[in-house]
Design an enzyme around this catalytic site. Structure first.
Site, PDB file in Angstrom:
ATOM      1  N   SER A  15      35.955  22.018 -22.865  1.00 18.91           N
ATOM      2  CA  SER A  15      36.992  23.016 -23.165  1.00 18.91           C
ATOM      3  C   SER A  15      36.378  24.302 -23.710  1.00 18.91           C
ATOM      4  CB  SER A  15      37.997  22.432 -24.154  1.00 18.91           C
ATOM      5  OG  SER A  15      37.325  21.910 -25.279  1.00 18.91           O
ATOM      6  N   ASP A 109      43.539  30.846 -43.212  1.00 13.53           N
ATOM      7  CA  ASP A 109      43.026  31.353 -44.493  1.00 13.53           C
ATOM      8  C   ASP A 109      43.884  32.524 -44.939  1.00 13.53           C
ATOM      9  OD1 ASP A 109      40.734  29.713 -44.919  1.00 13.53           O
ATOM     10  OD2 ASP A 109      39.830  30.722 -43.192  1.00 13.53           O
ATOM     11  N   HIS A 270      33.525  21.299 -26.893  1.00 17.21           N
ATOM     12  CA  HIS A 270      34.415  22.463 -26.990  1.00 17.21           C
ATOM     13  C   HIS A 270      33.541  23.676 -27.293  1.00 17.21           C
ATOM     14  CE1 HIS A 270      38.235  24.524 -27.918  1.00 17.21           C
ATOM     15  NE2 HIS A 270      37.630  25.058 -28.949  1.00 17.21           N
TER      16      HIS A 270
HETATM   17  P1  FAD Z   1      43.683  21.961 -43.992  1.00 13.81           P
HETATM   18  O1  FAD Z   1      43.485  20.776 -43.162  1.00 13.81           O
HETATM   19  O2  FAD Z   1      45.022  22.166 -44.619  1.00 13.81           O
HETATM   20  O3  FAD Z   1      42.553  21.893 -45.136  1.00 13.81           O
HETATM   21  C1  FAD Z   1      42.163  23.018 -45.894  1.00 13.81           C
HETATM   22  C2  FAD Z   1      41.514  22.554 -47.201  1.00 13.81           C
HETATM   23  O4  FAD Z   1      42.514  21.988 -48.043  1.00 13.81           O
HETATM   24  C3  FAD Z   1      40.460  21.447 -47.042  1.00 13.81           C
HETATM   25  O5  FAD Z   1      39.473  21.646 -47.998  1.00 13.81           O
HETATM   26  C4  FAD Z   1      41.236  20.176 -47.343  1.00 13.81           C
HETATM   27  O6  FAD Z   1      40.416  19.117 -47.815  1.00 13.81           O
HETATM   28  C5  FAD Z   1      42.162  20.658 -48.425  1.00 13.81           C
HETATM   29  N1  FAD Z   1      43.423  19.905 -48.546  1.00 13.81           N
HETATM   30  C6  FAD Z   1      44.184  19.431 -47.547  1.00 13.81           C
HETATM   31  N2  FAD Z   1      45.285  18.816 -48.037  1.00 13.81           N
HETATM   32  C7  FAD Z   1      45.212  18.929 -49.391  1.00 13.81           C
HETATM   33  C8  FAD Z   1      46.050  18.522 -50.481  1.00 13.81           C
HETATM   34  N3  FAD Z   1      47.189  17.854 -50.279  1.00 13.81           N
HETATM   35  N4  FAD Z   1      45.665  18.827 -51.745  1.00 13.81           N
HETATM   36  C9  FAD Z   1      44.510  19.502 -51.971  1.00 13.81           C
HETATM   37  N5  FAD Z   1      43.684  19.910 -50.986  1.00 13.81           N
HETATM   38  C10 FAD Z   1      44.030  19.626 -49.721  1.00 13.81           C
HETATM   39  N6  FAD Z   1      41.765  29.926 -38.342  1.00 13.81           N
HETATM   40  C11 FAD Z   1      42.652  30.847 -37.892  1.00 13.81           C
HETATM   41  O7  FAD Z   1      43.098  31.680 -38.679  1.00 13.81           O
HETATM   42  N7  FAD Z   1      43.062  30.880 -36.579  1.00 13.81           N
HETATM   43  C12 FAD Z   1      42.614  29.998 -35.663  1.00 13.81           C
HETATM   44  O8  FAD Z   1      43.011  30.047 -34.505  1.00 13.81           O
HETATM   45  C13 FAD Z   1      41.673  29.007 -36.087  1.00 13.81           C
HETATM   46  N8  FAD Z   1      41.179  28.092 -35.233  1.00 13.81           N
HETATM   47  C14 FAD Z   1      40.319  27.133 -35.683  1.00 13.81           C
HETATM   48  C15 FAD Z   1      39.845  26.175 -34.780  1.00 13.81           C
HETATM   49  C16 FAD Z   1      38.956  25.179 -35.198  1.00 13.81           C
HETATM   50  C17 FAD Z   1      38.472  24.147 -34.198  1.00 13.81           C
HETATM   51  C18 FAD Z   1      38.530  25.143 -36.562  1.00 13.81           C
HETATM   52  C19 FAD Z   1      37.570  24.080 -37.013  1.00 13.81           C
HETATM   53  C20 FAD Z   1      38.996  26.094 -37.467  1.00 13.81           C
HETATM   54  C21 FAD Z   1      39.890  27.089 -37.046  1.00 13.81           C
HETATM   55  N9  FAD Z   1      40.393  28.045 -37.930  1.00 13.81           N
HETATM   56  C22 FAD Z   1      41.274  29.005 -37.483  1.00 13.81           C
HETATM   57  C23 FAD Z   1      39.940  28.090 -39.341  1.00 13.81           C
HETATM   58  C24 FAD Z   1      40.925  27.367 -40.317  1.00 13.81           C
HETATM   59  O9  FAD Z   1      42.186  27.986 -40.307  1.00 13.81           O
HETATM   60  C25 FAD Z   1      40.321  27.444 -41.718  1.00 13.81           C
HETATM   61  O10 FAD Z   1      39.150  26.683 -41.779  1.00 13.81           O
HETATM   62  C26 FAD Z   1      41.255  27.093 -42.870  1.00 13.81           C
HETATM   63  O11 FAD Z   1      40.604  27.419 -44.101  1.00 13.81           O
HETATM   64  C27 FAD Z   1      41.614  25.627 -42.980  1.00 13.81           C
HETATM   65  O12 FAD Z   1      42.505  25.245 -42.022  1.00 13.81           O
HETATM   66  P2  FAD Z   1      42.787  23.669 -41.786  1.00 13.81           P
HETATM   67  O13 FAD Z   1      43.857  23.590 -40.792  1.00 13.81           O
HETATM   68  O14 FAD Z   1      41.545  22.950 -41.546  1.00 13.81           O
HETATM   69  O15 FAD Z   1      43.341  23.307 -43.256  1.00 13.81           O
END
Ligand code: FAD
Length: 298
Positions: A15, A109, A270
């Site tokens: 992908s 973020d 990917h």
């Molecule tokens: P989460 O899974 O919510 O985790 C974020 C942090 O919070 C982690 O440290 C986790 O351990 C912690 N956490 C989770 N649940 C809890 C809880 N209940 N209590 C306390 N802590 C908790 N960013 C963009 O803006 N646009 C994109 O299109 C984009 N695409 C991405 C694609 C990939 C493949 C990857 C790996 C990242 C991408 N990102 C993108 C970056 C991502 O948005 C950031 O890394 C962001 O900081 C975390 O998103 P997440 O969905 O992993 O968050």
């Protein structure tokens, strides 16, 4: 086609990730890149989303064009941090309306350019809540992917924490995961092992970043906590102002990385393309004999 179904059939996936460009020239360049990469018969492609919601229309437009005009399976990234639940539902309903079946559910973020940013009232605080929202409102209509971090997310104090919340996110209804870029495969293997020990069994697809601009990658890597091996730094730094040499070393490095991942039975690859085709085409051409046969209709 739902990406989760493809993995359930045990089909190896290749992908490509794109970002929604600004302006007509960027869009023309992107669709040229897609045309060139289409020859590799990608299992799916994905389009990123600006965490502040800034690319809402551009992401939708690129996703729709890929779906309707190119006909590739496409996954829309969606970040929840800056949207109300109503807005998220509206975006998802719109995707369903145009026939998009795959969402990468992310938290995103806090936007750097808005220091006084406050999430809207009742917004989802973590990606897990977006996965839950999708499952509550849309059942199994969407195949849902989530992000994972072989070296740990920068906000996670340790890997125990990382796995604990990753597991919660998966149990909320994720079908598969794509990793953050990494340059040392041992991080990926150790992460997958920790996941298996914790009972997380969804496919975890390694995210590969071909290095074509070392200065830019150093910045990305330090932001997302990816370690660049010292041996690679030593090769890259003396030539970092010579784009052709950087790209050559970057491709050679990614080829070795992918070969090792393929020999170790990863479920897919990917590629973060940064909207360019050349590096990915070169890498694929060098590894193609190791890539498992990918017959979607077998
Ligand atoms: P989460 O899974 O919510 O985790 C974020 C942090 O919070 C982690 O440290 C986790 O351990 C912690 N956490 C989770 N649940 C809890 C809880 N209940 N209590 C306390 N802590 C908790 N960013 C963009 O803006 N646009 C994109 O299109 C984009 N695409 C991405 C694609 C990939 C493949 C990857 C790996 C990242 C991408 N990102 C993108 C970056 C991502 O948005 C950031 O890394 C962001 O900081 C975390 O998103 P997440 O969905 O992993 O968050």
């Amino acid at each position: 086609m739902k990406i989760g179904e493809i993995f359930k059939k045990g089909i190896f996936s290749v992908s490509f990730e794109f970002f929604p460009p600004k302006g007509e020239e960027g869009e023309r360049q992107l669709f040229q890149t897609i045309k060139e990469l289409e020859e590799l018969k990608p299992t799916f492609v994905s389009v990123t989303y600006g965490a502040g919601g800034s690319t809402r229309d551009r992401t939708r437009n690129v996703v729709k064009r890929i779906h309707e005009e190119v006909g590739l399976t496409v996954m829309a990234h969606l970040t929840c941090i800056a949207h109300t639940r109503e807005e998220l539902i509206e975006i998802l309903e719109d995707y369903r309306g145009i026939g998009i079946e795959n969402i990468l559910a992310l938290r995103g973020d806090v936007p750097h350019d808005t220091p006084d940013f406050r999430p809207p009232e009742g917004a989802c605080s973590y990606a897990k809540e977006l996965v839950e929202l999708i499952r509550e409102r849309f059942g199994d209509y969407f195949s849902v992917g989530v992000a994972s971090y072989p070296e740990g997310h920068p906000e996670s104090p340790n890997m125990e924490w990382e796995i604990r919340f990753f597991k919660e996110k998966v149990e909320a209804g994720a079908d598969f995961s794509i990793t953050q870029m990494f340059f040392e495969n041992r991080y990926y293997y150790e992460f997958v092992e920790l996941c298996l020990k914790a009972g997380i069994e969804i496919p975890i697809i390694p995210g590969i970043m071909p290095i074509t601009n070392f200065k830019q990658i150093k910045k990305f890597a330090s932001m997302c906590g990816a370690t660049i091996p010292q041996s690679l730094i030593e090769k890259m730094e003396p030539v970092e102002d010579k784009p052709e040499e950087v790209a050559k070393i970057g491709v050679e490095f990614a080829v070795k990385q992918c070969e090792d991942l393929l020999r170790n039975g990863v479920p897919g690859l990917h590629f973060y393309t940064l909207n360019r085709s050349k590096a990915t085409l070169n890498i694929y051409s060098a590894i193609k004999d190791l890539v498992p046969v990918r017959d979607l209709y077998a």
